[in-house]
Design an enzyme around this catalytic site. Sequence first.
Site, mmCIF file in Angstrom:
data_model
loop_
_atom_site.group_PDB
_atom_site.id
_atom_site.type_symbol
_atom_site.label_atom_id
_atom_site.label_comp_id
_atom_site.label_asym_id
_atom_site.label_seq_id
_atom_site.Cartn_x
_atom_site.Cartn_y
_atom_site.Cartn_z
ATOM 1 C CE LYS A 33 2.571 2.292 5.850
ATOM 2 N NZ LYS A 33 3.100 2.222 7.039
ATOM 3 N NE ARG A 128 10.833 1.496 6.825
ATOM 4 C CZ ARG A 128 8.966 0.858 7.577
ATOM 5 N NH1 ARG A 128 9.092 0.092 6.190
ATOM 6 N NH2 ARG A 128 8.162 1.118 8.258
ATOM 7 C CE1 TYR A 242 -1.797 -2.819 -27.538
ATOM 8 C CE2 TYR A 242 -2.475 -3.052 -25.471
ATOM 9 C CZ TYR A 242 -2.160 -2.410 -26.332
ATOM 10 O OH TYR A 242 -2.417 -0.956 -26.673
HETATM 11 C C1 LIG Z 1 2.547 1.416 7.679
HETATM 12 C C2 LIG Z 1 2.995 0.636 9.288
HETATM 13 C C3 LIG Z 1 2.796 0.514 10.269
HETATM 14 C C4 LIG Z 1 1.982 -1.020 9.533
HETATM 15 O O1 LIG Z 1 1.881 -1.672 9.580
HETATM 16 P P1 LIG Z 1 1.049 -2.800 8.348
HETATM 17 O O2 LIG Z 1 1.244 -3.658 8.688
HETATM 18 O O3 LIG Z 1 -0.109 -2.191 7.976
HETATM 19 O O4 LIG Z 1 -0.058 -2.600 10.032
HETATM 20 C C5 LIG Z 1 3.249 0.600 11.564
HETATM 21 N N1 LIG Z 1 4.280 1.368 12.202
HETATM 22 C C6 LIG Z 1 4.984 1.281 10.724
HETATM 23 C C7 LIG Z 1 6.149 2.270 11.702
HETATM 24 C C8 LIG Z 1 4.659 1.542 9.969
HETATM 25 O O5 LIG Z 1 5.456 2.417 9.465
#
Ligand SMILES: *Cc1c(COP(=O)(O)O)cnc(C)c1O
Length: 347
Positions: A33, A128, A242
């Site tokens: 992702k 979530r 800055y």
């Molecule tokens: C992002 C995600 C992962 C991967 O998690 P990592 O901690 O980067 O290995 C796996 N499963 C879900 C549902 C996620 O949202």
Amino acid sequence: MATGMLHIDLDAIAANWRALDAKSAGATGAVVKADGYGLGVAPVAKTLAAAGARWFFVAVAEEGAGVRAALGPDVEIGVFSGHMAGDTGLLRAARLVPILNSAEQWARHQASLPDAPYGVQLDTGMNRLGLEPADWATCRAEMEAGPLKLVMSHLASADEPDHPQNQDQLRTFTEMTAGVTAPRSLSATGGILLGPDYHFDLTRPGIGLYGGLPFTDATPVVRLSLPVVQTRDLAPGETVGYGATFVAQAPTRIATISGGYADGLIRAMTGTGVLYAGDTPCPLAGRVSMDLMGVDVTHLDEVPESLDILAPHQSIDDLAEAAGTIGYEILTSLGGRYTRHYEGGVS
Ligand SMILES: *Cc1c(COP(=O)(O)O)cnc(C)c1O
């Protein structure tokens, strides 16, 4: 050329996948992702497919279409956000597997893509995404009767091995999936490291593939070199940047380098960040600005053409700590202005 150079070691990504695959009790997928955690989804996904990954995961359907275009027909691509309104055309065209999160998504999927495979996410305590136990009890029989490809959940505290939530979620997942014949998946990178009880049929590592914690044994994947645009000598009392927050206490040489918060080098690293000239640390001087930052190079015999901000001496997690964040955020913030240079792998 004033753009930073982001070196991405695809062979290191493949090595990290193999290392996590060797630890996984069952099969090992790959989470790609957010543009492959910011490193470029096409070369990353191709490299992981060549290493042996057969399940890929993205957050949203649009990302899945890019993975399908890169990898062709022979892999499964799961979409964590499930089947959202408006996704049907993309899911069908790219043959994506929506991981359904609610009874509403299940109804939408049945209505619009009745024969198309799907997965399901169960909420085991993270609150979530995923079906609550009561929804699952209602939908389960119907879902299992169709082309259910994966039953998964996600651990909220897997980066803390002693956190009691890990065992709670494991117990809940085991109970909720008792008797399920579809493949089961619970663990991302952190869960893989918790041991085989957590692995089920498929693991879903992301950050560990890209060299980040909690996979402490990961091979580093990225190196980021930022060109020196200009060097100047300051007399005591002169300031940098800055707000004039850095004041030279002695004769000081400052290198202005190309890279700033618009490139994901977040302003919060002001005051604590360090760059490297080879093995020699050089502290940031003054505030990080949008495109530039000042670095104190007084102690160097010679100012190099570029300084490294991600390098063997400073991982994404080291830099994250300096900025009060996590390696995931450093990686996925790396901006679009860098020249990306891929080494090894399949790109
Ligand atoms: C992002 C995600 C992962 C991967 O998690 P990592 O901690 O980067 O290995 C796996 N499963 C879900 C549902 C996620 O949202």
